[in-house]
Design a protein around this motif. Sequence first.
Motif, mmCIF file in Angstrom:
data_model
loop_
_atom_site.group_PDB
_atom_site.id
_atom_site.type_symbol
_atom_site.label_atom_id
_atom_site.label_comp_id
_atom_site.label_asym_id
_atom_site.label_seq_id
_atom_site.Cartn_x
_atom_site.Cartn_y
_atom_site.Cartn_z
ATOM 1 N N ARG A 156 -23.344 -25.569 5.016
ATOM 2 C CA ARG A 156 -24.718 -24.990 5.370
ATOM 3 C C ARG A 156 -25.264 -24.381 3.856
ATOM 4 N NH1 ARG A 156 -21.524 -22.045 8.697
ATOM 5 N NH2 ARG A 156 -21.932 -20.073 7.531
ATOM 6 N N ASP A 157 -26.386 -24.200 3.971
ATOM 7 C CA ASP A 157 -27.276 -23.754 2.462
ATOM 8 C C ASP A 157 -26.616 -22.215 2.234
ATOM 9 O OD1 ASP A 157 -28.468 -25.975 2.146
ATOM 10 O OD2 ASP A 157 -30.609 -25.332 2.939
ATOM 11 N N ASP A 158 -26.376 -21.616 3.443
ATOM 12 C CA ASP A 158 -25.995 -20.205 3.263
ATOM 13 C C ASP A 158 -24.550 -20.187 2.835
ATOM 14 O OD1 ASP A 158 -25.415 -20.868 5.741
ATOM 15 O OD2 ASP A 158 -24.950 -18.755 6.349
ATOM 16 N N GLN A 159 -23.660 -21.173 2.674
ATOM 17 C CA GLN A 159 -22.386 -20.977 2.262
ATOM 18 C C GLN A 159 -22.187 -21.054 0.938
ATOM 19 O OE1 GLN A 159 -20.849 -24.086 5.369
ATOM 20 N NE2 GLN A 159 -19.166 -22.586 5.672
ATOM 21 N N TRP A 160 -21.150 -20.708 0.486
ATOM 22 C CA TRP A 160 -20.722 -20.883 -0.982
ATOM 23 C C TRP A 160 -19.748 -21.979 -1.050
ATOM 24 C CZ3 TRP A 160 -20.167 -16.272 -4.923
ATOM 25 C CH2 TRP A 160 -20.948 -15.218 -4.605
ATOM 26 N N PRO A 161 -20.004 -22.774 -2.237
ATOM 27 C CA PRO A 161 -18.917 -23.704 -2.397
ATOM 28 C C PRO A 161 -17.722 -23.368 -2.828
ATOM 29 C CG PRO A 161 -20.332 -23.754 -4.461
ATOM 30 C CD PRO A 161 -20.904 -22.742 -3.424
ATOM 31 N N LEU A 162 -17.009 -22.403 -1.904
ATOM 32 C CA LEU A 162 -15.924 -21.487 -2.195
ATOM 33 C C LEU A 162 -14.958 -21.754 -1.230
ATOM 34 C CD1 LEU A 162 -14.660 -19.434 -4.104
ATOM 35 C CD2 LEU A 162 -15.610 -17.490 -2.484
ATOM 36 N N ILE A 163 -13.683 -22.457 -1.367
ATOM 37 C CA ILE A 163 -12.989 -23.275 0.091
ATOM 38 C C ILE A 163 -11.930 -22.662 -0.089
ATOM 39 C CG2 ILE A 163 -12.074 -25.291 0.546
ATOM 40 C CD1 ILE A 163 -14.003 -26.787 -1.620
ATOM 41 N N TYR A 164 -11.612 -22.144 1.416
ATOM 42 C CA TYR A 164 -10.413 -21.170 1.536
ATOM 43 C C TYR A 164 -10.197 -21.202 3.222
ATOM 44 C CZ TYR A 164 -7.546 -17.488 2.636
ATOM 45 O OH TYR A 164 -6.489 -16.520 3.372
#
Length: 331
Positions: free
Chosen positions: A9-17
Amino acid sequence: MTHLYFDIRDDQWPLIYDDKYNVSVLGLEKLHIFDAKKWGNIIQHLLRAKLITKDCLVHPNEAKKEDLLVVHTKKYLRSLKWSPKVAVIAEVPVVACLPNILVQYAYLKPMRLQTGGSVLAGKLALERGWAINVGGGFHHCSSERGGGFCPYADITLLVRFLVDNEMIQNAMIVDLDAHQGNGYQRDFLGVPEVYIMDMYNRHIYPKDKEAKRAIRRKVELDHLVDDTEYLLKLHKHLKAALDDFKPDILVYNAGTDVLESDPLGHLCITEEGIIQRDQFVFEQCKKHNIPIVMLTSGGYLRKTAKIIADSIINLESKGLIEGSKVTNLEE
């Protein structure tokens, strides 16, 4: 296209966990020098600092057998069904005595999930300019051999998936973990499309002479190197590497076992030195307009998680990473 790739989603960061990154084997993980809850602790620090919310995070899919076979041999994957083999890779001898079904669930499944996170991070970095897998960086694992707590070759897989899906033509790996990244180096021996820069303590594991042949820019350090020497060498060699080679993506293996008093790295880098290191790598990528993937890799002290979180907070404060693509219309 693979199930490991998906849109966020646009409101997500490309921070994966994912909370399932963390390893728990009946409490036996406490026998290992590695902080088996490191990844979750990084996220807790970021939440407490109010840099992110849980909704910002991207939860990856687990790498399945068909994904792993893109790089790994069938023989190697079969060997992981033998607990003594996994015990050697994990460096926890007592694991050899455990039923393999437990080993699969408690240790290898979290590692497959982190591997899926690394593969996804490659795609997201191309889309957003950056991505961080709060995990991964299993740089001692090659297609047919694991070791040093690294059971899957997530770095090789990350690059191979991008190439195979025709999303990139070449890549640079910058490995600043204290140890030589011999796994992906063996996989990319004789592959000119992958440029490897590795800066590591020459006196410690794995001392893999064969793998060193794959390194295009080799920076070997001695014991107890401090911030000044370390950062000077990094500045000089990373600039030179980017003059030599313009990659479609840069995979940054950001091990924090360079930290002073780390029992395995034997270097003398301060917390501030690590933050400056990460900032410089991201600055160079921004300057050259190169998408960057950061993997957290090694780091063996309990305080490591906060240092990684502080580094991510610093990257955001310097404008080197930014969160969602959604703009606040009230501003």
